[in-house]
Write an enzyme that holds these catalytic residues in place. Structure first.
Site, short mmCIF file in Angstrom:
data_model
loop_
_atom_site.label_atom_id
_atom_site.label_comp_id
_atom_site.label_asym_id
_atom_site.label_seq_id
_atom_site.Cartn_x
_atom_site.Cartn_y
_atom_site.Cartn_z
N ALA A 161 0.90 -0.66 0.18
CA ALA A 161 -0.15 0.25 -0.03
C ALA A 161 0.82 1.19 0.00
O ALA A 161 1.17 1.62 0.88
CB ALA A 161 -0.90 0.25 1.49
N LEU A 162 1.07 1.24 -1.18
CA LEU A 162 1.27 3.14 -0.85
C LEU A 162 0.61 4.15 -1.72
O LEU A 162 0.87 5.69 -0.81
CB LEU A 162 2.85 3.19 -2.13
N GLN B 182 -9.77 -6.58 -32.97
CA GLN B 182 -10.12 -6.48 -34.71
C GLN B 182 -10.06 -7.59 -35.12
O GLN B 182 -11.06 -7.68 -36.72
CB GLN B 182 -9.26 -5.37 -35.05
N GLY C 136 -13.41 -8.79 -34.83
CA GLY C 136 -14.22 -7.91 -35.80
C GLY C 136 -16.20 -8.53 -34.92
O GLY C 136 -15.00 -8.10 -33.77
N GLY C 137 -16.77 -8.04 -35.08
CA GLY C 137 -17.85 -7.90 -34.39
C GLY C 137 -17.81 -9.65 -33.43
O GLY C 137 -18.66 -8.87 -31.89
N GLU D 154 1.76 -0.02 -10.91
CA GLU D 154 3.39 -0.37 -10.55
C GLU D 154 4.09 0.99 -11.08
O GLU D 154 5.47 0.65 -12.31
CB GLU D 154 3.21 -1.61 -11.00
N GLY D 155 3.32 2.10 -11.51
CA GLY D 155 3.82 2.93 -12.09
C GLY D 155 3.30 3.38 -13.54
O GLY D 155 3.90 2.38 -14.01
N THR D 156 2.99 4.36 -13.90
CA THR D 156 2.56 4.88 -15.10
C THR D 156 3.47 4.53 -15.84
O THR D 156 5.05 4.29 -15.77
CB THR D 156 2.30 5.99 -15.14
#
Lengths: 385, 263
Positions: free
Chosen positions: A123-124, A336, A339-340, A363-365
């Site tokens: 927890a940071l 993609q 597809g659908g 964990e860091g962008t």
């Protein structure tokens, strides 16, 4: 590609793959839909000894190896990243204890985590402190033989499910990032509560919650290392855990790629299988190549850690950055190709696309990863002069 | 006290090909697994051991070529204590009679057993004869198609036998032999420690000389079964369906049954 895994690594990988295919794939859509925490699967992973592979042998583990952790995380992620992050977050919570706890603390907490009886969490992050760890507002004040914790942690993976939390809190505000410390807090401690469970875009089987500390008193002995060491604990923990996130990204990408490849060999349009069209072939070739490059980088970073390299900050960040970008791109392409059908929940690729996004954020962008990589690259050239 | 589980290594598919010259299974190129019904027997042995506070020793026993060792190691990786492989050129070509005779001799040699567990049948041959055969050679009480073990103590065992309609409750004196069905349990996965231990474990190998058995009762010579032809029975045809409201359909069915002189 053959990475010449050791016999034991091969065994670990096969065991994780068996759990992924037999126990996770059949239920992943259900957990994605309900957001229920997958305790049954966690128990299967624990019974298979896979929580032991990131804990040292003297604490009832089977060796603290980044490569083993990467292999398990990758295989589990191939099936469901919500399950794999619940597993990997326990490793993340254990890393600060493995790196910085004294023997008595290790004996108290690591065997429980190794057996899988207790999950761990780290927890940071707070509402105003994520990438900027120095802005932490949760405080810890020494009062006699106890520290008193106050404040709220946000978006904590395994929050409420875990028994053992490594919590970063401010002990000396005047020193900024050098004034934070790391503590071990157990679930059930008076004054330690959980906020609401977040409703997320992806990794929905995992639990993300607030940790709320309200005059929460913990024994002085639960401090890791010493006061003011918390920032280093957090940074070194991330250096070691980032190849795990990279492995998660590789696993998500691999899962999506296999679905796309399979579908392309079944789907016919204009009287031909779509795998015979160059437009699809080029996409498949790029996806396969990118995944292999991400995997190679991830394994190389993990091997560095296991071989005892002193500094692997740059390589860990590179693996996390590259693999998570690959996971995002590959899962979008997989949708993609289907597809659908790819856009529908009957097929697993839309879930994989939603799951992939978080690997670029937590964990860091990836912006933070680039800063880390650049500062290491520049530092290296300076020190060489 | 021992719990012995009889297992068979089988090809991982029901679409095995048959050698047209010998009318035996062609095993080359097909991945081998433990017969799925035997997995329930292995799991139950492990659960009984847990139930009896770890007291009984669990043993897996199989007959076959040396590569069956893989199947035995897999059972060990799940937590079985000991593995015995009966392998000898003289055993080749055994039918269910010769196989059950040979397995029975090995069980006698293992001694001090309370329970023998088998899957209800193997998915390759589908005979369901070896379990009952072994019980006959050893003169053991037997119950087949067991879906639940209710109670067990040193003298007896209380089980539920799956029937087409409902189930039987049967009490047997120990030692006894049970064949089991998939309703019994869900087999566990191996653990990493189990796999590492199984890799190093010693597999006990017994051949003809070790068992003190009659040579003319084993292998091809001891096998009176002669396979004339192996084929799948033709699948049931769809038959005639009657649609519409119940009254009309009932009338049509009645007309059909009377016109074909069934009723």
């Amino acid at each position: 590609m053959d990475y010449y895994l050791t016999e034991e690594e091969q065994m670990i990988k096969e065991l994780a793959a068996q759990i992924a295919d037999e126990k996770i794939v059949p239920v992943r859509a259900k957990f994605d839909e309900s957001g229920e925490f997958p305790w049954d699967i966690i128990k299967v992973i624990a019974d298979a000894d896979l929580f032991r592979i990131f804990i040292p042998e003297e604490y009832e583990g089977m060796g603290d190896r980044a490569m083993s952790l990467a292999l398990v995380t990758e295989e589990l992620s191939r099936a469901c990243a919500g399950v794999s992050v619940s597993y990997a977050a326990s490793a993340l919570g254990a890393i600060p204890i493995i790196l910085y706890a004294n023997d008595e603390q290790k004996k108290r907490f690591l065997p429980r985590i190794a057996s899988g009886k207790s999950l761990a969490a780290f927890a940071l992050t707070e509402s105003n402190a994520g990438s900027d760890a120095g802005a932490i507002q949760t405080t810890a004040k020494l009062d006699g033989n106890e520290y008193v914790l106050n404040g709220t942690k946000q978006w904590i993976t395994n929050g409420g499910e875990a028994e053992v939390y490594t919590v970063i809190a401010m002990t000396d505000k005047s020193r900024g990032a050098r004034g934070v410390s790391a503590f071990i807090v157990e679930k059930g401690t008076p004054g330690f509560d959980f906020g609401k469970k977040e409703d997320k875009l992806g990794i929905r089987a995992s639990t993300t919650r607030e940790l709320i500390f309200n005059d929460c008193r913990i024994p002085k002995e639960n401090l890791l290392k010493r006061e003011g060491f918390g920032f280093i604990v957090a940074m070194k923990t991330f250096d070691k855990s980032r190849p795990g996130v990279a492995a998660q990204a590789v696993g998500i990408a691999e899962g999506a790629f296999r679905e796309a490849l399979k579908y392309s060999k079944e789907r016919e349009q204009f009287g031909n299988l779509i795998s015979s069209f160059q437009g699809i072939q080029f996409m498949l070739a790029d996806m396969g190549t990118q995944i292999e490059a991400a995997r190679a980088l991830t394994y190389a970073a993990a091997r560095m850690i296991d071989k005892g390299a002193k500094n692997y900050k740059k390589e860990a960040a590179m693996a996390k950055l590259f693999a998570s970008d690959v996971a995002m791109k590959v899962t979008v392409d997989a949708v993609q190709i289907l597809g659908g059908y790819g856009y529908m929940k009957e097929y697993p690729v839309e879930k994989m696309m939603r799951d992939a996004k978080i690997t670029q954020i937590y964990e860091g962008t990836n912006q933070i990863q680039r800063l880390v990589i650049a500062s290491e690259l520049i530092r290296e050239t300076v020190s060489k002069k | 006290m021992k719990i012995i589980v009889l297992i068979k290594q089988v090809p991982d598919t029901t679409n095995v090909s048959i050698n047209p010259d010998t009318n035996t299974l062609m095993r080359e190129g097909v991945e081998s697994i433990i017969n799925p019904f035997d997995m329930y027997a292995i799991e139950e042995a492990l659960r009984l051991k847990e139930r009896l506070n770890g007291e009984p020793e669990t043993v897996v026993l199989s007959m076959g070529p040396p590569q069956v060792e893989t199947a035995l190691r897999e059972a060990l990786s799940m937590g079985i204590d000991k593995a015995v492989l009966l392998t000898d050129r003289k055993f080749a070509g055994s039918d269910t009679l010769a196989t059950s005779y040979t397995l029975a001799a090995a069980i006698k040699k293992l001694d001090d057993y309370s329970l023998v567990l088998c899957g209800k049948q193997a998915i390759d041959g589908d005979t369901a004869q070896v379990g009952p055969g072994v019980a006959t050679w050893l003169d053991l009480p037997i119950a087949t198609y067991i879906r639940k073990i209710e109670e067990i103590d040193k003298e007896k065992i209380l089980v539920e036998r799956l029937m087409d309609m409902g189930y039987d409750r049967i009490s047997l004196k120990l030692p006894a032999l049970l064949t089991v069905v998939k309703e019994l349990n869900e087999p566990r996965l191996p653990s990493l420690r189990g796999k590492l231990k199984a890799k190093k474990a010693e597999i006990i190998n017994w051949g003809f000389e070790d068992l003190g058995i009659e040579e003319d009762m084993i292998g091809l010579d001891g096998s009176p079964t002669y396979v004339v032809k192996i084929f799948s029975p033709p699948p049931k045809q769809g038959g005639e369906k009657f649609h519409g409201n119940p009254e009309d359909s009932a009338k049509k069915i009645f007309e059909y049954l009377t016109s074909t002189k069934i009723i």
